[in-house]
Each structure stands twice: as C-alpha cells, then as structure tokens.
Write a protein that holds these residues in place. Structure first.
Motif, short mmCIF file in Angstrom:
data_model
loop_
_atom_site.label_atom_id
_atom_site.label_comp_id
_atom_site.label_asym_id
_atom_site.label_seq_id
_atom_site.Cartn_x
_atom_site.Cartn_y
_atom_site.Cartn_z
N PHE A 449 0.84 -1.19 0.00
CA PHE A 449 0.00 0.00 0.00
C PHE A 449 0.87 1.24 0.00
O PHE A 449 2.04 1.21 0.41
N LEU A 450 0.28 2.34 -0.45
CA LEU A 450 0.88 3.66 -0.38
C LEU A 450 -0.17 4.63 0.13
O LEU A 450 -1.27 4.69 -0.43
N ASP A 451 0.14 5.36 1.20
CA ASP A 451 -0.74 6.40 1.73
C ASP A 451 -0.24 7.75 1.23
O ASP A 451 0.87 8.18 1.58
N ILE A 452 -1.05 8.44 0.42
CA ILE A 452 -0.66 9.68 -0.24
C ILE A 452 -1.52 10.83 0.27
O ILE A 452 -2.73 10.68 0.45
N HIS A 453 -0.87 11.97 0.53
CA HIS A 453 -1.64 13.17 0.82
C HIS A 453 -2.23 13.66 -0.49
O HIS A 453 -1.49 14.06 -1.40
N MET A 460 2.99 9.77 2.48
CA MET A 460 3.14 9.92 3.93
C MET A 460 3.57 8.61 4.59
O MET A 460 4.29 8.62 5.58
N ASN A 461 3.10 7.49 4.03
CA ASN A 461 3.40 6.18 4.60
C ASN A 461 3.30 5.16 3.48
O ASN A 461 2.32 5.17 2.72
N CYS A 462 4.31 4.33 3.34
CA CYS A 462 4.27 3.35 2.25
C CYS A 462 4.89 2.04 2.69
O CYS A 462 5.75 1.99 3.58
N SER A 463 4.42 0.98 2.05
CA SER A 463 4.94 -0.36 2.31
C SER A 463 4.79 -1.18 1.04
O SER A 463 3.69 -1.61 0.69
N VAL A 464 5.90 -1.35 0.32
CA VAL A 464 5.90 -2.10 -0.93
C VAL A 464 6.54 -3.47 -0.67
O VAL A 464 7.71 -3.55 -0.29
N LYS A 465 5.75 -4.53 -0.89
CA LYS A 465 6.20 -5.88 -0.58
C LYS A 465 6.16 -6.74 -1.84
O LYS A 465 5.13 -6.82 -2.51
N LEU A 466 7.30 -7.37 -2.15
CA LEU A 466 7.41 -8.21 -3.33
C LEU A 466 8.21 -9.47 -2.99
O LEU A 466 9.05 -9.46 -2.08
N GLN A 467 7.93 -10.51 -3.74
CA GLN A 467 8.61 -11.80 -3.53
C GLN A 467 9.32 -12.23 -4.80
O GLN A 467 8.82 -12.04 -5.91
N LEU A 468 10.51 -12.82 -4.64
CA LEU A 468 11.28 -13.36 -5.75
C LEU A 468 11.31 -14.88 -5.62
O LEU A 468 11.69 -15.41 -4.57
N SER A 469 10.92 -15.55 -6.69
CA SER A 469 10.85 -17.02 -6.70
C SER A 469 11.62 -17.58 -7.88
O SER A 469 11.86 -16.88 -8.88
#
Length: 587
Positions: A449-453, A460-469
């Motif tokens: 998710f990304l929290d944008i003003h 303002m707050n972001c969390s980028v999650k990815l997986q490598l397989s």
C-alpha cells in the motif's frame, strides 16, 4: 449605499475578505463587485449561493481609506504571515490562500481562494517548497528482507514436496540521494539516484552471519537453459558442476546472499565466455543495488505544463523498454515512484516505473485514512497486477506465463527462470502456495500500500512488498537436478517501507492541516466582524435622517422659514462632493 462605503470602507473590506472575494483599490470608484457566499463546494442543503452587489466609491488615500488601513492592517498582517508560512510563497502585495487578505499602501485589499500556491510548491523547481524533499528524501526508508530457509533440500532432489521456514526480518536502512541534476529546455529534469544500505541489528531478528539454505540460482538456472541442448553438452556441464563442487542447494550467510559471494562457476564462465553474464566477480541478490544508481531518469518538472508534473519522459535515454512482447507492456508510464501529481480524487491511480521489476505498475484507490493527523488516500495493488494473460489479456505481453499471480521476469534477469509476485503467493493462484509447505498468504501481512496526501501528492506512509521465486525442475542429463518436481519455489520476499515522522511530520501537519483550518475559520470571523461594522454606518445614517426629519417638522408651521429649512434639510441629505470636508451641524 454609496455614501456608506465612502465613509466606512474598512467595513466593506472586512466583509469582502470574509466572503473570499477580491477588492482592487485602484478601481474602487463606483466599481461593482460580486460576493458569493457559500461557494460551489457547499453540499446541497447548506448555505446556498447568495450574491451581493455592492458599489464602492471611496477615494484611495482619503480619510476613509486611512481609517480602513489603520483598522485592517494589524489583523491582516497576521493572516499575511500565516499564509506565507503555509505556502512559503508570497508575491508583493498578494497572499495566496482562501480567506487570506492584505491591504497595501495604495489602499488595495486583496483576497483569493485560488489554491495555486500548492501547484507552485510541488513542482520540481529550486524555488519550490518540495524541491529539497524531492532532492534529499527526509523520510527514513527501510528494507526488510525475509528468507525462505529450505528444510528438506535432499528430499526435494528426491522428488518430495518442498518445505520452507521463513527467517527474518533482516532490516537495512536505505539512504537515497540524487546527483547529476540537470534541468533541460523541454520542461524536464534528469538525475541519477544513488542508494546505499546499512544493516540495522536492533531492528532485525537475526544477524548477517546467519546461514540460510536456499536453491543455487546459478546451477539451477544454467540447468534450465541447457534443457534442450545436446546430451554431450549436458554431460560436460554435469562434470563441470561436480569438479567445482556445485550442488542444487547451497548454505550461505545472509550477507553473502544479499551482497555477493565468490563463486568458481562465475569465474569459469567469465573466463571462457566473457560478457555472457551481466555481472563480474561476486554474485548476490542485491549486489547490483548497493552503492549504485537506478538508472538515468528524465521527468517533467511541471513548471511549464503542470499536468505532466513528475511523469517520466525517459529512462536511460529511452521512452520504452524492450524486455516484453507488446508495446503496452514495454511502455514507461507514470512517475519515478517518489511523488505524484497533486489534487487527487478517488478516481485517481498511482502509476510508476520500477527499474527493478523492469516494468510500469499501477496502484488503485482503496480508501481514505489519516496518518499523523494528515488526511490520506490509500492506494493498493489490483488483483490483476501479476495476473497472467488468460486472466487479464493486457498482461499477455509479459508471458510466457505460468499460474496467475506471478510474473516471469527472466527476460530482464539474464534469462534465469525468476518470477515476481506478492509475498507467500498472496493474491495468486492457490496451487502455488499449496505446492510448498510453510506458506501462509494473508492480506494484512503481505499486501502492499501507499498512503498519499491527496492535495500535494506526497507519500506519507508506504509499504511495498514483493517476492522473488525460482522455477526449478529436474533436467534430464544433468545429475545435480536429481528428481526435482516442477515447482515455483520462493527464495525471499522484501518490504521497502517509509513513513514521515518527527519534525518533518509536525511541519507537514502545521502546513497542511492546522494553518488551513485557521485560515478557514478566520474568513468567517472577518465576515461576522464586517457585518457588525456595516451596521454602524447604517444606524448612523438612519438616525441622521430622523434628526433631519424632526428638525423639519418643528418648523413646519412657520411659513416664512419653511422654504429655507426644507432647502437646508435637502442639503444635509445630499452626499458631499469628493474632497469636501463636512462640519457637523449642531441642532
């Protein structure tokens, strides 16, 4: 009404300021002005729209204006500095921001509701408020890495179902800074952004010296590439692997997996097949990212064309890549992933180009929220982000595809059978997670998710999650692959997170929330104050008329003085010419 405004211009100016209109002292002589109370933004059932047409005919520099300046300046100077603090941009004699007003030495009172100060402060310009933030991001970023430790490596070679155990997080502080910033003539700016990582033991669950058992990417990838080659070549590769001590699985430390390790296979390939590998020396999953840049970005500044602000014009000199099999998938869309255009709505989307993923990504609006007292829009990845071509036809260009929910990135990763997805195969075909023991996908822990003003477009707050397989299977003729059953085996997943905090968050709260509220309520205070001040001349005028009327009635019976008294009364009721000073007649 003309006589009222000529005697009490400060009352009119206060009302106009409260109503959010503009008064020009240079054209105040009999110029009509329209005030709109309760603008188009009011919901149905609110105040509605009330239009007042007022005539102003006082002379700049006269006694009335002097009174107006003496009354308005102390209050409006406060609003002036408040607006300057909010916008950090003030033009001479003009304050930007709804409800703000100023009276200059020429007798002009200004007020505006235009939000243009926000556009000036988010564009990429050395004079804008956000330029230093864009250049040196003040938000602390962290890279949290989770590894999938293989529990049964020998069993997998014999054909058993893989069992994994998640280890981590191993947290790194990420430092970013832009260099080689060059402003071009076509409203663009080019730059290189360098990144470096520093391990954070206090935030990690483990040390970089921890050992992890994971697939040997070099051996298994090379085996897959040799699948359709002659048997003699496969035999030679098997012998080379055995001579160099290479196996299907390896036991390496976290530091080696992340930042590289010396491998005799790499030296052998570089010696006899130079330039066949995109790296020299050590091999590591993040070795190419540390103390390096993410490519030459050229983005639009928004100075000349604000509608294209932050959009990527080119990356490494090209407007599209050539990794994929369709023009749509090869397009470089959106921004560089750090800031977006302001004035967002729930219909807006976040699109950005990721060099690591070799593609553009688009996030969609989910909900409104609040972070640190600042209103935000939350954007998340749609279910089609990594969908295969059969589920989502526009993604056909990323194929060859396997199950939906994973993207084949082999074409931009030296043809190794690597796949990108959400952690634990979240939002992917369930058969992927069922094929590996120890995976537990859930949206709370594994969605990004990304929290944008929404007003400024600043995260303002972001969390980028990815997986490598890695896709692995037994390759006939190469003994190291044994009887491995076809499976997409997760190697690791990582989270890039950052949140505004401390003094930076406090400053943003004051500028984006507190001061707009102060200015918003100030206009109503000025409106009420102006209404009260307008009542004073109205009452004064009415009482003057009553005195003149009583004076006329008391002498009504005297025929000799009747005409003289009536003429004098009419003289009192008539406005004096400009520049004439009236003396009060005492009755």
């Amino acid at each position: 009404m003309t006589s009222l405004t000529s005697k009490f211009p400060w009352a009119l100016a206060a009302v106009m300021c409260g109503l959010g209109t503009q008064i020009s002292g240079a054209e105040l002589s009999a110029v009509p002005a329209t005030c709109v109370l309760g603008g188009g933004g009011r919901k149905a059932g609110g105040w509605g729209r009330v239009q007042l047409r007022l005539l102003m005919s006082f002379q700049p520099g006269g006694s009335g204006v002097s009174v107006g300046r003496c009354f308005l300046n102390p209050l409006l100077v406060v609003l002036d500095f408040s607006a300057c603090f909010l916008s950090r941009y003030c033009e001479p004699g003009f304050v930007r921001g709804r409800g703000a007003a100023v009276v200059d030495t020429s007798g002009q009172a200004y007020s505006t509701i235009a939000p243009s100060y926000k556009t000036l402060n988010v564009r990429i310009d050395p004079n804008s408020l956000s330029f230093n933030m864009w250049k040196e991001i003040p938000v602390p970023f962290y890279l949290s890495v989770y590894f999938f430790n293989i529990v049964n490596p020998e069993g997998i070679i014999q054909g058993q179902k893989p069992q994994v155990q998640e280890r981590g997080p191993y947290v790194y502080r990420e430092f970013r800074h832009k260099s080689n910033i060059t402003f071009n003539n076509n409203d663009t700016v080019s730059f290189l952004e360098y990144r470096s990582y520093q391990f954070q033991p206090d935030k990690s669950l483990g040390q970089e010296s921890d050992y992890i058992v994971m697939p040997n990417i070099l051996v298994l990838s090379a085996s897959m590439m040799m699948e359709n080659r002659p048997g003699l070549l496969k035999l030679m590769m098997t012998l080379a692997f055995s001579t160099l001590g290479q196996r299907a699985f390896m036991n390496r430390t976290v530091g080696e997996i992340m930042w590289g390790y010396d491998d005799p296979l790499i030296h052998l390939i570089n010696q006899y097949f130079p330039n066949s590998l995109p790296f020299k020396g050590k091999f590591g999953l993040f070795a190419e990212l540390n103390n390096s840049d993410s490519g030459l970005f050229t983005v639009f500044t928004g100075v000349k064309n604000f509608s294209r602000i932050h959009l990527v014009d080119k990356w490494n000199g090209v407007s599209k890549v050539n990794y994929w099999h369709s023009d749509q998938c090869n397009m470089i869309n959106g921004t560089s992933g750090q800031m977006w255009a302001p004035f967002m709505t729930p219909e807006s989307s976040l699109e950005f180009y990721s060099p690591e993923a070799c593609r553009s990504m688009k996030l969609v609006y989910k909900e409104q929220g609040v972070f640190g007292g600042i209103p935000t829009f939350r954007f998340v990845a749609p279910s089609t982000l990594f969908a295969n071509g059969s589920v989502y036809p526009p993604n056909e260009g990323f194929c060859p595809c396997r199950e939906s929910g994973i993207q084949n990135v082999s074409t931009c990763r030296f043809n190794a059978p690597l796949f990108l997805s959400h952690p634990h195969f979240y939002n992917a075909d369930p058969v992927l997670a069922e094929a590996v023991s120890g995976l537990h996908p859930n949206p709370k822990e594994h969605s990004l998710f990304l929290d944008i003003h929404p007003v400024t477009g600043i995260p303002m707050n972001c969390s980028v999650k990815l997986q490598l397989s890695l896709f692995l299977k037994s390759v006939k003729g190469i003994g190291q692959t044994g009887n491995i059953q076809p499976v997409v085996l997760p190697l690791m997943w990582f989270e890039e997170s950052g949140a505004m905090e401390g003094e930076t968050l406090e400053t943003f709260y004051i500028q984006l929330v507190l001061m707009p509220k102060v200015l918003h309520y100030a206009q109503y205070v000025l409106l009420a104050l102006g209404c009260v001040l307008l009542l004073i001349p109205i009452i004064y005028q009415i009482r003057s008329q009553e005195k003149c009327y009583l004076f006329w009635i008391s002498f009504k019976k005297g025929s000799k003085d009747k005409e003289a008294v009536q003429a004098y009364s009419e003289f009192l009721m008539t406005s004096a010419p400009k520049g004439t000073v009236l003396q009060e007649a005492r009755l």
